[in-house]
Design a protein around this motif. Structure first.
Motif, mmCIF file in Angstrom:
data_model
loop_
_atom_site.group_PDB
_atom_site.id
_atom_site.type_symbol
_atom_site.label_atom_id
_atom_site.label_comp_id
_atom_site.label_asym_id
_atom_site.label_seq_id
_atom_site.Cartn_x
_atom_site.Cartn_y
_atom_site.Cartn_z
ATOM 1 N N ASP A 123 78.032 -36.222 74.120
ATOM 2 C CA ASP A 123 79.318 -35.574 74.393
ATOM 3 C C ASP A 123 80.301 -36.561 75.005
ATOM 4 O OD1 ASP A 123 77.631 -35.662 76.650
ATOM 5 O OD2 ASP A 123 78.727 -34.044 77.646
ATOM 6 N N THR A 124 79.775 -37.589 75.695
ATOM 7 C CA THR A 124 80.665 -38.515 76.396
ATOM 8 C C THR A 124 80.465 -39.972 76.008
ATOM 9 O OG1 THR A 124 79.102 -38.734 78.238
ATOM 10 C CG2 THR A 124 80.795 -37.017 78.424
ATOM 11 N N GLN A 125 79.385 -40.270 75.275
ATOM 12 C CA GLN A 125 79.118 -41.665 74.932
ATOM 13 C C GLN A 125 78.378 -41.749 73.599
ATOM 14 O OE1 GLN A 125 76.835 -42.447 78.480
ATOM 15 N NE2 GLN A 125 74.888 -42.107 77.453
ATOM 16 N N LEU A 126 78.280 -42.954 73.085
ATOM 17 C CA LEU A 126 77.572 -43.170 71.835
ATOM 18 C C LEU A 126 76.065 -43.077 72.057
ATOM 19 C CD1 LEU A 126 79.620 -46.220 70.527
ATOM 20 C CD2 LEU A 126 79.604 -43.941 69.500
ATOM 21 N N VAL A 127 75.380 -42.390 71.144
ATOM 22 C CA VAL A 127 73.919 -42.344 71.174
ATOM 23 C C VAL A 127 73.417 -42.917 69.850
ATOM 24 C CG1 VAL A 127 73.854 -40.361 72.716
ATOM 25 C CG2 VAL A 127 73.827 -39.986 70.247
ATOM 26 N N SER A 128 72.173 -43.359 69.834
ATOM 27 C CA SER A 128 71.650 -44.046 68.658
ATOM 28 C C SER A 128 70.841 -43.124 67.756
ATOM 29 C CB SER A 128 70.768 -45.214 69.086
ATOM 30 O OG SER A 128 69.575 -44.733 69.706
ATOM 31 N N ASN A 129 70.711 -43.544 66.504
ATOM 32 C CA ASN A 129 69.837 -42.832 65.567
ATOM 33 C C ASN A 129 68.419 -42.765 66.117
ATOM 34 O OD1 ASN A 129 72.142 -43.302 63.793
ATOM 35 N ND2 ASN A 129 70.759 -42.772 62.115
ATOM 36 N N LYS A 130 67.989 -43.860 66.752
ATOM 37 C CA LYS A 130 66.631 -43.929 67.293
ATOM 38 C C LYS A 130 66.394 -42.843 68.334
ATOM 39 C CE LYS A 130 63.409 -47.100 69.585
ATOM 40 N NZ LYS A 130 63.223 -48.461 70.168
ATOM 41 N N GLN A 131 67.383 -42.598 69.188
ATOM 42 C CA GLN A 131 67.250 -41.543 70.198
ATOM 43 C C GLN A 131 67.110 -40.172 69.544
ATOM 44 O OE1 GLN A 131 70.883 -43.092 72.389
ATOM 45 N NE2 GLN A 131 69.777 -42.181 74.099
ATOM 46 N N ILE A 132 67.864 -39.949 68.486
ATOM 47 C CA ILE A 132 67.815 -38.664 67.793
ATOM 48 C C ILE A 132 66.486 -38.505 67.063
ATOM 49 C CG2 ILE A 132 68.925 -37.189 66.075
ATOM 50 C CD1 ILE A 132 71.554 -38.691 66.718
ATOM 51 N N VAL A 133 66.020 -39.568 66.431
ATOM 52 C CA VAL A 133 64.711 -39.537 65.761
ATOM 53 C C VAL A 133 63.621 -39.159 66.762
ATOM 54 C CG1 VAL A 133 62.925 -40.971 64.691
ATOM 55 C CG2 VAL A 133 65.297 -41.160 63.923
ATOM 56 N N ALA A 134 63.646 -39.784 67.945
ATOM 57 C CA ALA A 134 62.627 -39.522 68.964
ATOM 58 C C ALA A 134 62.690 -38.084 69.461
ATOM 59 C CB ALA A 134 62.803 -40.493 70.136
ATOM 60 N N GLY A 135 63.898 -37.537 69.575
ATOM 61 C CA GLY A 135 64.045 -36.175 70.069
ATOM 62 C C GLY A 135 63.717 -35.109 69.043
ATOM 63 N N MET A 136 63.945 -35.423 67.771
ATOM 64 C CA MET A 136 63.727 -34.460 66.699
ATOM 65 C C MET A 136 62.339 -34.558 66.061
ATOM 66 S SD MET A 136 66.114 -32.341 66.155
ATOM 67 C CE MET A 136 67.826 -32.028 66.545
ATOM 68 N N HIS A 137 61.691 -35.712 66.262
ATOM 69 C CA HIS A 137 60.375 -35.944 65.641
ATOM 70 C C HIS A 137 60.465 -35.829 64.123
ATOM 71 C CE1 HIS A 137 58.716 -35.846 69.660
ATOM 72 N NE2 HIS A 137 59.258 -34.667 69.856
ATOM 73 N N VAL A 138 61.513 -36.438 63.576
ATOM 74 C CA VAL A 138 61.694 -36.468 62.120
ATOM 75 C C VAL A 138 61.933 -37.912 61.712
ATOM 76 C CG1 VAL A 138 62.598 -34.113 61.977
ATOM 77 C CG2 VAL A 138 64.176 -36.033 62.332
ATOM 78 N N SER A 139 62.013 -38.157 60.406
ATOM 79 C CA SER A 139 62.209 -39.526 59.919
ATOM 80 C C SER A 139 63.644 -39.995 60.137
ATOM 81 C CB SER A 139 61.877 -39.598 58.429
ATOM 82 O OG SER A 139 62.840 -38.888 57.675
ATOM 83 N N ALA A 140 63.798 -41.304 60.156
ATOM 84 C CA ALA A 140 65.133 -41.890 60.287
ATOM 85 C C ALA A 140 66.023 -41.487 59.117
ATOM 86 C CB ALA A 140 65.024 -43.413 60.375
ATOM 87 N N ALA A 141 65.422 -41.355 57.932
ATOM 88 C CA ALA A 141 66.194 -40.957 56.750
ATOM 89 C C ALA A 141 66.735 -39.535 56.911
ATOM 90 C CB ALA A 141 65.317 -41.047 55.503
#
Length: 214
Positions: A18-36
């Motif tokens: 909401d206030t800063q840039l987050v990475s694809n890697k952080q989202i992958v780790a939180g969602m437990h899904v593939s990078a694709a």
């Protein structure tokens, strides 16, 4: 269950998008899904103007995405408070129930539910509850995983995700626990809890989704 658009918006909100840039890697780790899978969903959210994606830098919610995410988070967390406060669910058993209930909550129902609960400001996992207009108090963006040996603080909140909540219950790490980092390895952050006097080895990936206040 495959994460949907709303799940992504809520996670990006929770990890600081909401206030800063987050990475694809952080989202992958939180969602437990593939990078694709993450890349595909971020593209869809970008087309809907809910996120802005800067290649090689990160992802951030747009103004519209931030408000939408805040209302989704509000609805989810109000139900979590209701389940714990009124139905006496344990805090580690409410996430999936709230996931089902949040989509049925209209703005009027959310207003009444919040009033009935005493206008709660935080969910059982320490996350702030936005108001009906999507406004909310800012919380710490410092994760346990970023601390150095010798630093101390307390656990402010943790990502509202089933496996993480189950993990913290298993190792007996609680909200507001005061701690000192005593060691770090590639796989874990070692902390000493003031409450128990014991050392805990917190998995490094999990530590990146536990937020602390110094």
């Amino acid at each position: 269950m495959t994460p949907n658009k709303e799940d992504y918006l809520k996670l990006i909100f929770e990890i600081g998008g909401d206030t800063q840039l987050v990475s694809n890697k952080q989202i992958v780790a939180g969602m437990h899904v593939s990078a694709a899978s993450v890349s595909e969903m971020i593209n869809k959210l970008g087309e809907e103007k809910l996120v802005a994606h800067t290649p090689y830098q990160g992802i951030q919610l747009t103004s519209a995405g931030r408000k939408k995410a805040a209302i989704l988070v509000r609805n989810h967390r109000l139900w979590e408070v209701f389940l714990v406060q009124c139905l006496k669910y344990p805090a580690d058993a409410v996430h999936q129930e709230a996931e089902k209930l949040e989509h049925a909550l209209t703005p009027e129902m959310a207003k009444r539910l919040s009033a009935m609960l005493g206008e709660p400001r935080y969910c059982p996992h320490g996350g702030v509850i936005p108001d009906a207009n999507g406004h909310y108090l800012q919380q710490s963006r410092v994760t346990l995983g970023t601390l150095d040996v010798g630093q101390s603080g307390h656990i402010e909140r943790m990502i509202d995700e089933v496996s993480l909540i189950d993990y913290t219950v298993k190792i007996d790490l609680r909200l507001d626990d005061e701690f000192t980092v005593t060691a770090k390895t590639l796989d874990a952050v070692i902390i000493k809890l003031a409450r128990t006097g014991k050392e805990l080895a917190v998995d490094a990936d999990r530590a990146d989704h536990i937020f602390v206040e110094l």
